[in-house]
Design a protein around this motif. Structure first.
Motif, mmCIF file in Angstrom:
data_model
loop_
_atom_site.group_PDB
_atom_site.id
_atom_site.type_symbol
_atom_site.label_atom_id
_atom_site.label_comp_id
_atom_site.label_asym_id
_atom_site.label_seq_id
_atom_site.Cartn_x
_atom_site.Cartn_y
_atom_site.Cartn_z
ATOM 1 N N LEU A 158 33.057 23.339 -38.888
ATOM 2 C CA LEU A 158 33.981 23.076 -39.992
ATOM 3 C C LEU A 158 35.371 23.477 -39.535
ATOM 4 O O LEU A 158 35.602 24.619 -39.132
ATOM 5 N N ARG A 159 36.285 22.522 -39.594
ATOM 6 C CA ARG A 159 37.697 22.802 -39.332
ATOM 7 C C ARG A 159 38.350 23.082 -40.671
ATOM 8 O O ARG A 159 38.262 22.276 -41.607
ATOM 9 N N LEU A 160 38.953 24.242 -40.778
ATOM 10 C CA LEU A 160 39.517 24.690 -42.047
ATOM 11 C C LEU A 160 41.033 24.698 -42.006
ATOM 12 O O LEU A 160 41.634 25.086 -41.005
ATOM 13 N N TYR A 168 39.212 20.955 -45.694
ATOM 14 C CA TYR A 168 38.242 21.240 -44.644
ATOM 15 C C TYR A 168 37.682 19.922 -44.133
ATOM 16 O O TYR A 168 37.720 18.904 -44.810
ATOM 17 N N GLN A 169 37.163 19.956 -42.883
ATOM 18 C CA GLN A 169 36.671 18.738 -42.260
ATOM 19 C C GLN A 169 35.437 19.049 -41.421
ATOM 20 O O GLN A 169 35.414 20.005 -40.648
ATOM 21 N N LEU A 170 34.427 18.209 -41.544
ATOM 22 C CA LEU A 170 33.194 18.320 -40.776
ATOM 23 C C LEU A 170 33.409 17.717 -39.395
ATOM 24 O O LEU A 170 33.983 16.636 -39.271
ATOM 25 N N LEU A 177 42.046 28.117 -49.165
ATOM 26 C CA LEU A 177 41.078 28.846 -48.346
ATOM 27 C C LEU A 177 41.790 29.906 -47.514
ATOM 28 O O LEU A 177 42.920 29.702 -47.067
ATOM 29 N N SER A 178 41.099 31.015 -47.285
ATOM 30 C CA SER A 178 41.510 31.989 -46.287
ATOM 31 C C SER A 178 40.242 32.471 -45.601
ATOM 32 O O SER A 178 39.167 32.490 -46.194
ATOM 33 N N LEU A 179 40.355 32.819 -44.329
ATOM 34 C CA LEU A 179 39.185 33.098 -43.502
ATOM 35 C C LEU A 179 39.289 34.468 -42.866
ATOM 36 O O LEU A 179 40.356 34.855 -42.383
ATOM 37 N N THR A 239 45.690 27.025 -39.572
ATOM 38 C CA THR A 239 46.853 26.168 -39.383
ATOM 39 C C THR A 239 46.423 24.709 -39.362
ATOM 40 O O THR A 239 45.385 24.360 -38.801
ATOM 41 N N ALA A 240 47.223 23.883 -39.977
ATOM 42 C CA ALA A 240 46.941 22.447 -40.021
ATOM 43 C C ALA A 240 47.155 21.839 -38.644
ATOM 44 O O ALA A 240 47.963 22.315 -37.853
ATOM 45 N N GLY A 241 46.394 20.798 -38.362
ATOM 46 C CA GLY A 241 46.584 20.071 -37.120
ATOM 47 C C GLY A 241 45.783 20.585 -35.943
ATOM 48 O O GLY A 241 45.850 20.023 -34.860
ATOM 49 N N VAL A 242 44.995 21.648 -36.109
ATOM 50 C CA VAL A 242 44.156 22.155 -35.023
ATOM 51 C C VAL A 242 42.980 21.207 -34.843
ATOM 52 O O VAL A 242 42.405 20.727 -35.807
#
Length: 162
Positions: free
Chosen positions: A66-68, A73-75, A98-100, A110-113
């Motif tokens: 999961l990319r957060l 979020y994205q599978l 979300l926070s991790l 961060t977006a774009g990872v």
């Protein structure tokens, strides 16, 4: 005998004010802030997704992740030595972020990872984590995993600052 008086008594005015207050409160509750309910529903969706990823990784013999991002979020799936998006990012409800935490420390989202922060391996292991659903400064609930079993939802007794 008294003559007829014009106007309303103090009690009549107070009853009308109380009724107006009750009606305004009911409208506010029905139309008010639904962030807590949105966070609870999204946590249930994420929990189901995570449980499914655990089973799918073992059955398919593939690695999933999961990319957060703070608001999405994205599978992802690991194929041909690279992480591939399985589907489009899922946006969180407005006002929920979300926070991790990994190994007890806050982890930047961060977006774009291009790589996922959370992994589900074909060996039936996953990244130990605590994923928080917040509406800053309030923390509604968290999803936690020790890396071996299914993740669990943890709801604080009262929402607190995250």
């Amino acid at each position: 005998m008294r003559g007829s008086s014009l106007g309303f008594t103090l009690i009549e005015l107070m009853v009308v004010i109380v009724l107006i207050g009750v009606l305004v409160s009911m409208v506010h509750i029905s139309q008010g802030d639904n962030r807590a309910r949105d966070a609870q529903q999204e946590a249930q969706v994420l929990l189901g997704l995570m449980q499914g990823l655990r089973e799918k990784a073992v059955l398919d013999g593939l690695e999933y992740g999961l990319r957060l991002e703070p608001e999405a979020y994205q599978l992802m799936r690991y194929e041909a030595d690279t992480w591939q998006s399985v589907e489009a990012p899922v946006q969180l409800p407005s006002g929920v972020v979300l926070s991790l935490s990994l190994e007890g420390r806050s982890h930047s989202l961060t977006a774009g990872v291009d790589t996922p922060q959370l992994l589900w391996l074909s060996s039936d292991e996953n990244t130990p984590f605590t994923l928080h659903l917040d509406s800053p400064p309030l923390r509604w609930l968290s999803i936690s995993s020790d890396g071996l079993g299914d993740p669990l939802i943890e709801v604080p007794e009262t929402p607190h600052e995250g």
